[in-house]
Design an enzyme around this catalytic site. Sequence first.
Site, PDB file in Angstrom:
ATOM      1  N   GLU A   3      -6.356   4.437  -6.021  1.00 55.72           N
ATOM      2  CA  GLU A   3      -7.632   4.778  -5.376  1.00 55.72           C
ATOM      3  C   GLU A   3      -8.004   6.162  -5.912  1.00 55.72           C
ATOM      4  OE1 GLU A   3      -9.735   5.021  -0.967  1.00 55.72           O
ATOM      5  OE2 GLU A   3      -7.732   5.816  -1.207  1.00 55.72           O
TER       6      GLU A   3
ATOM      7  N   ASP B 205       0.866  -1.181   0.000  1.00 55.51           N
ATOM      8  CA  ASP B 205       0.000   0.000   0.000  1.00 55.51           C
ATOM      9  C   ASP B 205       0.904   1.232   0.000  1.00 55.51           C
ATOM     10  OD1 ASP B 205      -2.309   1.668   0.408  1.00 55.51           O
ATOM     11  OD2 ASP B 205      -3.259  -0.038   1.396  1.00 55.51           O
TER      12      ASP B 205
ATOM     13  N   HIS C 243     -11.567  -2.547   2.814  1.00 55.97           N
ATOM     14  CA  HIS C 243     -11.450  -2.234   4.246  1.00 55.97           C
ATOM     15  C   HIS C 243     -12.115  -0.918   4.630  1.00 55.97           C
ATOM     16  CE1 HIS C 243      -8.484   0.154   2.280  1.00 55.97           C
ATOM     17  NE2 HIS C 243      -8.246   0.819   3.390  1.00 55.97           N
ATOM     18  N   ASP C 244     -12.598  -0.170   3.650  1.00 55.12           N
ATOM     19  CA  ASP C 244     -13.275   1.102   3.939  1.00 55.12           C
ATOM     20  C   ASP C 244     -14.787   1.024   3.747  1.00 55.12           C
ATOM     21  OD1 ASP C 244     -10.880   2.476   4.372  1.00 55.12           O
ATOM     22  OD2 ASP C 244     -10.669   2.997   2.256  1.00 55.12           O
TER      23      ASP C 244
ATOM     24  N   ASP D 280      -2.911   4.825  -2.339  1.00 56.17           N
ATOM     25  CA  ASP D 280      -3.913   5.357  -1.424  1.00 56.17           C
ATOM     26  C   ASP D 280      -4.237   6.831  -1.671  1.00 56.17           C
ATOM     27  OD1 ASP D 280      -5.266   4.909   1.324  1.00 56.17           O
ATOM     28  OD2 ASP D 280      -4.093   6.726   1.670  1.00 56.17           O
TER      29      ASP D 280
HETATM   30  C1  GLC Z   1      -7.752   5.599   1.963  1.00 58.09           C
HETATM   31  C2  GLC Z   1      -7.712   4.335   2.773  1.00 58.09           C
HETATM   32  C3  GLC Z   1      -8.363   4.564   4.091  1.00 58.09           C
HETATM   33  C4  GLC Z   1      -7.603   5.644   4.811  1.00 58.09           C
HETATM   34  C5  GLC Z   1      -7.427   6.880   3.949  1.00 58.09           C
HETATM   35  C6  GLC Z   1      -6.345   7.735   4.496  1.00 58.09           C
HETATM   36  O1  GLC Z   1      -9.024   5.984   1.617  1.00 58.09           O
HETATM   37  O2  GLC Z   1      -8.269   3.290   2.044  1.00 58.09           O
HETATM   38  O3  GLC Z   1      -8.451   3.419   4.876  1.00 58.09           O
HETATM   39  O4  GLC Z   1      -8.282   5.993   5.979  1.00 58.09           O
HETATM   40  O5  GLC Z   1      -7.072   6.599   2.631  1.00 58.09           O
HETATM   41  O6  GLC Z   1      -5.083   7.177   4.270  1.00 58.09           O
END
Ligand code: GLC
Length: 561
Positions: free
Chosen positions: A258, A98, A330-331, A201
Site C-alpha cells: 500500500e 495483511d 475496504h477503505d 499496510d
Molecule cells: C491502511 C488500511 C486501513 C487502516 C490503516 C491503518 O490504510 O488499509 O484500513 O485503517 O492502514 O492500519
Amino acid sequence: MKEKWWHNKVAYQIYPKSFNDSNGDGIGDIRGIIEKLDYLEELGIDLLWLSPIYCSPLADQGYDISDYYNIDPRFGTIEDLEELIAEGKKRKIGIVMDLVVNHCSDEHEWFKKACEDPDGPFGKFFYIKDYKDGDELPCNWRSYFGGPCWDFLPGHDDKVYLHVFHKKQPDLNWENPLLRKEIYKMINWWLDKGIAGFRIDAIINIKKKLPFSNYPADRGDGLSSINNMLKEASGIGEFLNEMADECFRKHDSFTVGEVFNEKDSELPLFIGDNGYFSTMFDFSTTFIDETDTATIEPVDNLAEKYKKAFFKSHKRVEGIGLLSNIIENHDEPRGVSRYIPKEDLTDKSKKMLAGLYFLMPGIPFIYQGQEIGMENLSGVKSLKELDDCANPDLYTRAVEDGLSEEDALKYIARWTRDNARTPFQWSDEKNAGFSEGEPWLMLNPNYKEINLAKQKDDSNSVFSFYKKLIALRKNPEYAEAIVYGEFEPYLAEQKNLMSFKRIDGKTVLIAANYQKEAQTVALDRPIKSVLLSNTEEINYDGESLRLNGYDFIVAELRNCS
Ligand code: GLC
Ligand code: CA
C-alpha cells in the site's frame, strides 16, 4: 521485465468480518471463508488477501494488532487458518495475509511493557517523548483519523507517544534494529506456514522525517496533514530492502504494497525485477474526486479524469513492473457508485468498469461483493448506524467546510469506509445469507435486489461477467497479450471513449463508451473476432464500431500483413 509466478494471477480481497459468518455471532470468520472456497474457485481466484484476522481490540477493525502470532477468537483459531491454507492449496488458491507493521495495538505486550518502563528496551520500540502539560506537542501532524497524533503515554502524565492513525495504534519505531528484527522474525514465521505472501499496510509511514517538526497548518485545528512530512522523509528504501532480503526474497513470496507518494525514480526499486515488493496498488483513480473542501457535488468530467489517471499511471511503470488494479477496497467507497454517475448505474455500466480495469496491464484485485456489483449504502439516517473510526473526523470536516448537517450526512454516505464493509450479499434471505445472528454492521438495504443467489446462474449477470473476464485472462490464446502485452492507448483524445490495445503477437482491442450517448470508434484494422462484450448488439461495419452508451467490447484485431 522478468516473468514471475504472480504476474498472471487474479486476486480477491476478503474483509473477514463481513464475508461469511459460520457460527451466528454476527461476525464473519475463517470457517466462513473455508465454506466459500469452492465459490472462489469457481470464480477463478488465485490469490486471496485477508484483511487482518490477528488478535485485536478492533479499534480500527483489526488494523490494530495485539498479537501477531495468533488469530482473534472472533475470527477462529490458528488451526482454522492452517486448514484454510491447506484447503486453498488444494484449489491452487494462495493465502495472502495483511502485514500491519507501521503500528501495533496499545494492547500489544510491547506497548504494555513500554508503558511500564518507557526507558527500557520496549520503550525504544515506539516514539515516546517527554512532555509537560501546556507545552507544545513534539510536532503538529494530524492523525489520519483526526486530532493530534500524540497522546499521553498511559500511566505517565509527563510523556506522550506517537500514533499517526488511531490512538490505539501506537507507531513502531523502525529506526530501532531490534524492532526490525522482531518484525522480520514474525514475517518469516508466517511465510514458513505456507502462505503465499502479504499485502503490506500503510508501509510508507514507517519512515518519519526526524527530528519531529511542525509543518504549516492546513485546517482550522492548527494541525498539518501527514503527507507534508511524508514528502520530506527519505531513506525508506533501506528498511524495505532489508525486509525484502530478510523475508520475501528468500521465500519468493507475493507482496503488494500500500504505497503512496513514490517518486518516478523509485519505481524500479519498489516494483522492478528485484524490487522491494512484487507489486503495489495503483491508487491513481482514487484521487480524481479529491477536493480541497468537502462537497456533495458530483465530479465533472469523471470519465475523462478516470481514463487519464489510469493511463498515466500504467504508462509510468511500463517496462518496470506491474501495478495491482482495483476499483475499490475496504477503505474506499464502492467503485461502481464512485466511477459511474448515479443516473447511469446499471449492470451494463458495472460490467464496463469491470472490463476496463481488468484488462489494463497489472494484477486485478476484486474486493468482496464487487463481483456482484455491490453499491454504496443509501439512506443512512444517522452516524450511529455506522461504525468506522474515521467517520467522526469526516463529519467534522464536512461541517467545518460549511455543509449543512443533512449534507454532511450525505457526504459521509458517499465517503465512509463502511460502504465497503457492509456484509456480503449472498442471497435475499435473512441477513442476506451472511449470518444467522444480528450482523455487526448494517446490511445494505438493496440486498433483496443485488445478491449472489440471483446472479449465480444467470449468464448475463455481473457475476457471470467477472467469471468471463477471468476466463479470458486465463485463456492460453490471449493470456500473453493480456498479461505481458504492450499497452497502447487508442484514440485517447476521443472524449469519454476509454480504449486501448494489448499487443503481443496478437492485438487485442478493448473499447468502452464511458457515457450514455452513443459514439463511433474508427478502427485502424479489421476485427478478427469479438472476445467479450456487455451487449448483444455489436454494430460493426468493417471500419468502425458504433458503441451505445456504456458499451464495452474486447476484440482481437487482424494483424497487418
Ligand atoms: C491502511 C488500511 C486501513 C487502516 C490503516 C491503518 O490504510 O488499509 O484500513 O485503517 O492502514 O492500519
Ligand atoms: Ca462468526
